[in-house]
Design a protein around this motif. Structure first.
Motif, PDB file in Angstrom:
ATOM      1  N   THR A 111       0.822  -1.216   0.000  1.00 16.37           N
ATOM      2  CA  THR A 111       0.000   0.000   0.000  1.00 16.37           C
ATOM      3  C   THR A 111       0.856   1.267   0.000  1.00 16.37           C
ATOM      4  O   THR A 111       0.539   2.232  -0.699  1.00 16.37           O
ATOM      5  N   VAL A 335     -11.116 -12.736  -0.385  1.00 14.45           N
ATOM      6  CA  VAL A 335     -10.722 -12.005   0.832  1.00 14.45           C
ATOM      7  C   VAL A 335      -9.374 -11.312   0.613  1.00 14.45           C
ATOM      8  O   VAL A 335      -8.760 -11.464  -0.439  1.00 14.45           O
ATOM      9  N   ASP A 336      -8.929 -10.549   1.597  1.00 12.37           N
ATOM     10  CA  ASP A 336      -7.681  -9.788   1.428  1.00 12.37           C
ATOM     11  C   ASP A 336      -6.438 -10.652   1.668  1.00 12.37           C
ATOM     12  O   ASP A 336      -6.541 -11.764   2.179  1.00 12.37           O
ATOM     13  N   LEU A 338      -3.961 -10.386   3.789  1.00 12.02           N
ATOM     14  CA  LEU A 338      -3.631 -10.706   5.189  1.00 12.02           C
ATOM     15  C   LEU A 338      -4.420 -11.927   5.653  1.00 12.02           C
ATOM     16  O   LEU A 338      -3.873 -12.839   6.274  1.00 12.02           O
ATOM     17  N   PRO A 378     -13.496  -9.922  -7.430  1.00 14.42           N
ATOM     18  CA  PRO A 378     -14.211  -8.739  -6.967  1.00 14.42           C
ATOM     19  C   PRO A 378     -13.508  -7.913  -5.886  1.00 14.42           C
ATOM     20  O   PRO A 378     -13.784  -6.739  -5.755  1.00 14.42           O
ATOM     21  N   THR A 379     -12.610  -8.524  -5.094  1.00 21.05           N
ATOM     22  CA  THR A 379     -12.055  -7.761  -3.972  1.00 21.05           C
ATOM     23  C   THR A 379     -10.943  -6.824  -4.432  1.00 21.05           C
ATOM     24  O   THR A 379     -11.035  -5.619  -4.267  1.00 21.05           O
ATOM     25  N   PRO A 381      -8.035  -5.464  -3.519  1.00 24.71           N
ATOM     26  CA  PRO A 381      -7.800  -4.235  -2.744  1.00 24.71           C
ATOM     27  C   PRO A 381      -6.686  -3.355  -3.308  1.00 24.71           C
ATOM     28  O   PRO A 381      -6.808  -2.138  -3.325  1.00 24.71           O
ATOM     29  N   TYR A 384      -7.826  -1.669  -6.631  1.00 24.87           N
ATOM     30  CA  TYR A 384      -8.761  -0.576  -6.316  1.00 24.87           C
ATOM     31  C   TYR A 384      -7.981   0.658  -5.864  1.00 24.87           C
ATOM     32  O   TYR A 384      -8.277   1.783  -6.260  1.00 24.87           O
ATOM     33  N   MET A 385      -6.989   0.430  -5.010  1.00 29.11           N
ATOM     34  CA  MET A 385      -6.210   1.553  -4.487  1.00 29.11           C
ATOM     35  C   MET A 385      -5.422   2.221  -5.622  1.00 29.11           C
ATOM     36  O   MET A 385      -5.362   3.454  -5.712  1.00 29.11           O
ATOM     37  N   ARG A 388      -7.695   4.358  -7.553  1.00 25.66           N
ATOM     38  CA  ARG A 388      -7.997   5.609  -6.843  1.00 25.66           C
ATOM     39  C   ARG A 388      -6.868   6.601  -7.048  1.00 25.66           C
ATOM     40  O   ARG A 388      -7.087   7.775  -7.316  1.00 25.66           O
TER      41      ARG A 388
END
Lengths: 433, 172
Positions: A111, A335-336, A338, A378-379, A381, A384-385, A388
């Motif tokens: 991230t 799921v993510d 982690l 679909p997740t 993460p 998506y970031m 953004r």
């Protein structure tokens, strides 16, 4: 039956939007009802597992990532890499990949790399003819090098839940990380001209080549470049443990950001440390509940049951490896990263060991599968970031992201799975296994 | 008004504590390395102190994340549901489930503290009671539960008024 109900509860709770930490707590509730667990002992289990010096590397590496962002280390690193490989064909794309790798070699997170490198590079890359959709997809996948290039938060978690050596797990993902860098660089050469910016008027120059200015850029980046040398040299040179290396990296990032670059102001420092503490809390509360879940599952011998089922159903170890790979990727899509690491790794480790896979090799298999899962809807993460940061719609990036995953990340995951030497070479070289 | 002020004040206190703990953990660990390499001296008991500090950092960090509603979420439905009434019901269900689970967390933490009183244990070198570290889980459970109540009350607000209780989506 109880385990299946608990996993179903976890997925449902996560998908409807209950925070991941609470979803794990919900899973704990289901398991404690099914297996009639004494609730007084639940947090005691979590506490003793969390009370570990190894885990202390997590908050410290997270803090390093935040200090790098606000201390100006990231832009010096990007400038340095651009000055070296920016003049090549597809040089800016390759610079993004290499910057993510070096950023990963300091902070250990994806991230932080997405936020820092994306903010610095996506605009200039668009001006040189790269589409934002392609750049965001490339950013999403290359930022996952933070998981593969040591130090890695994901590998610290893997080592904590499977009781392996952190240094060995770090070294195991180094080979796959280098493979992913090479694969992404080659793919970028062929792909970067295929996607054009939506608005061609933003293109300022037709060439993506950057003027070479290696000497000044190297001079400016030297203090930041010293960090991975100190961290990795310290760990593998036997000077510090991974946790101590994390503490040293915090102090070094602070010194470089505040004294050398003079960008880490007092306000920026307080903000970074508070944000890092918050991120630490987010990760560690998930770990607290997942450790409790793992304990209940191991008390009920669920990993052993899974092992027996897998060995009875799929007789060939090669086929078991394929099934595990597919399972990890699908889990990563739902799921993510982690959650995949902390829940699925201890469940599948006995199957892997029975199939002749070294636990440290399994760490690399988990790491490479997570790269695919974290960028798959679909997740998705990380994707998506990246979207953004890149200010693009997710559906625009799916095309290039799927191509990068199919032609680069998936082959890397399969090579890592079926060629153990890729992941075991460095741990053996450093005498860790 | 009172609760808004309390919320702001709590967040500030948590931020300050987290900053102090983060710095203390990093500095104490580096001090130990410097002492070991440059003065060939080991601070006996220092690991016990930084383990205590880091446990409080984890737990207060989790409390701060609850205060700022920044816990990692995956929620896909929030992006899919468009009708305000359906969204209101959906967010109410999520806030209710979160509140129930937070309640269980408090129960488990009470169990931990009760056990710590029944069977008191202490660290091996400094003889610090483990309760000083375990209490952080109790504090975190109370913070998490308090913020779950706040989010539940916001979710009760009605269609269009429960934005604050909205799942953030994405996994950042």
């Amino acid at each position: 039956m109880g385990a299946l109900a608990a996993i179903a509860a976890l997925i449902v709770l996560m998908l409807i939007g209950v925070p991941v930490a609470f979803s794990f707590a919900g899973m704990t509730i289901v398991l404690s009802i099914f297996y009639d667990v004494n609730f007084q002992s639940l947090m005691l289990t979590g506490f003793w597992n969390m009370n570990s010096v190894v885990l202390m590397a997590l908050p410290l590496f997270i803090m390093t990532g935040y200090l790098m962002q606000s201390g100006g280390l990231a832009n010096r690193l990007v400038e340095f890499i651009e000055s070296i490989i920016g003049r090549l064909r597809g040089g800016l794309g390759m610079s993004m990949i290499m910057a993510a790798a070096i950023f990963g070699a300091i902070s250990g997170t994806a991230t932080a790399a997405v936020a820092s490198i994306g903010t610095l590079m996506i605009g200039p890359m668009e001006e040189r003819g790269y589409s934002r959709a392609y750049t965001s997809a490339l950013l999403g996948i290359s930022s996952l090098l933070g998981i593969l290039i040591p130090p890695s938060i994901t590998m610290i978690l893997f080592a904590a839940v499977t009781r392996q050596s952190v240094a060995a797990c770090f070294a195991a993902t180094l080979g796959p990380g280098i493979l992913l860098i090479i694969g992404l660089c080659i793919a970028n050469i062929f792909m970067h001209t295929r996607y054009k910016p939506k608005n061609p008027s933003v293109i300022r120059t037709r060439t993506d080549k950057v003027k070479p200015r290696v000497v000044p850029a190297t001079r400016r980046a030297l203090p930041a470049l010293a960090l991975p040398v100190i961290i990795l040299g310290g760990i593998y040179g036997g000077f510090f443990t991974p946790t101590e290396a994390a503490a040293v990296s915090v102090i070094c990032a602070f010194i470089v950001g505040s004294w050398f670059y003079r960008e880490l102001t007092a306000a920026a420092f307080w903000r970074s440390v508070a944000e890092a503490a918050e991120t630490t809390g987010v990760v560690l509360i998930i770990l607290l509940f997942s450790l409790v879940v793992s304990r209940i599952m191991s008390m009920e011998r669920i990993p052993q049951e899974i092992t027996r089922f897998m060995l009875d159903t799929f007789h060939s170890p090669a086929f078991i490896l394929l099934v595990v790979n597919v399972f990890l990727i699908i889990a990563g899509m739902i799921v993510d990263d982690l959650s995949v690491t902390v829940i699925i790794s201890p469940l599948l480790l006995p199957v892997m060991v029975e199939s002749g896979v070294h636990p440290v090799h399994f760490a690399a298999i988990v790491g490479t599968s997570v790269v695919i899962g974290a960028n798959s809807p679909p997740t998705a993460p990380i994707l998506y970031m990246a979207c953004r940061i890149g200010q693009v719609e997710i559906h625009e990036t799916v095309g290039p992201a799927v191509k990068l995953m199919t032609f680069v990340a998936l082959p890397v995951a399969l090579i890592t799975t079926y060629v153990p030497e890729i992941s075991l070479f460095f741990p053996r070289l450093f005498g860790l296994i | 008004m009172f609760f808004a002020k309390l919320d702001r004040g709590m967040r500030q206190v948590l931020r300050i504590l987290c900053i102090f703990l983060s710095i203390a953990v990093a500095v104490s660990m580096v001090t130990e390395i410097i002492a070991r390499y440059f003065f060939t001296h080991a601070f006996r008991g220092l690991p016990e102190i930084y383990l205590l500090l880091v446990m409080w950092l984890y737990m207060l960090g989790a409390g701060l994340a609850s205060a700022n509603s920044s816990h990692l979420r995956i929620g896909i439905l929030d992006h899919v549901i468009k009708k305000p009434r359906t969204k209101y019901i959906y967010r109410f269900v999520v806030a209710t489930l979160t509140l129930i689970i937070a309640g269980y967390f408090v129960l488990w933490a009470v169990g931990l503290i009760r056990w710590a009183f029944i069977r008191p244990q202490s660290t091996s070198i400094l003889r610090m009671p483990w309760l000083t570290s375990q209490a952080s889980i109790m504090v975190a459970s109370l913070l998490v539960a308090a913020y779950a109540v706040r989010d539940f009350v916001k979710a009760l607000g009605g269609p269009g008024k429960n934005e604050a209780a909205a799942p953030a989506g994405g996994g950042d």
